[in-house]
Design a protein around this motif. Sequence first.
Motif: not given
Length: 367
Positions: A193-203
Amino acid sequence: MSLSKSSLLPNVLKNLFVSDVRIVRCSHFVYNPDPKPAINGERTKMNMFQAINNALDTALKTDQKAIVFGEDVGFGGVFRCTLDLQKKYGKSRVFNTPLCEQGIAGFGIGAAAAGSTAIAEIQFADYIFPAFDQLVNEAAKYRYRSGDQFDCGKLTIRAPCGAVGHGGLYHSQSPEAYFAHTPGLKVVIPRGPIKAKGLLLSCIRDPDPCLVFEPKALYRAAVEEVPVADYQLPLGKADILKEGKDITMIGWGTQVHVLSETAEILEKEYKISCEVIDLVSILPWDQDTVCRSVCKTGRVLVAHEAPLTSGFGAEIAATIQDHCFLNLEAPVARVTGPDTPFPHVFEPFYLPTKWRCIETALKLMDY
């Protein structure tokens, strides 16, 4: 370090048999939550689909040009990643599309080129192939072929991928390697979850078109204390989850958790120290972190759910051979799915389990 095959492999093979029986009834991995990220502020417990929903909510709230679209996203989608977003932002910004992946990708390219921040959902990664031409021939090349006059960089494609326990040949595939061959795209696979939120916003905010493959087995199984604030995590930067000195283990998505458990067993039972790396994104991918680790350990194991031949593990192996050859103590090992369609009832035999990874690691140590 030298170990005898005869002294170590019997226990592994015994465990392999026991695991194959147990896997029918339970997941092939144990989820390992991330340590708290270095992000100040409030946190709340979320599973991965809730963290993705939170990221989409953040994107829609902070960018009035952002739109979310795909099959059934209006009511939340089959995995509930877009739940309640249409109620909050209206049908003009969160809307259903026809069942046509080529059309979804084509519309996204046009919307992004016209100035929108386009966030598309492909319901299952297995069905991204009808959109393949749009993504690799149009989205990836739009800026290049126009001489940087036009682009569709504000395009993000989300797609659930990987094994889920009962998906069979049309709902379990891992197609990341197809797109890693395409300059102009970025390909990201979160482990929780932590990576998913931060990576999705970066994308979503990246100037290049991005594909986010989300391991569907993690949607509910992965639970962490996720920062409530708006934050982004870097693309192209691998994470060293566990430091070690004997073997470098490389994976992404769900396989990171398989390798983490593998490393724990190897250290406890066989006194083998493993360095575990989550690649995070496979285009671009962090060659520097991988090669530094390999030069330290001299042995490498790469694991992914996709088939062996031309899987992204082959690119990693070739790069390691090119840059770390004189440091290698054994050939680069890959633990993957076989070169067959993804099976249904035989899924436990297809997946790279911890027992298969342990067996391969012991062979590396005894090479």
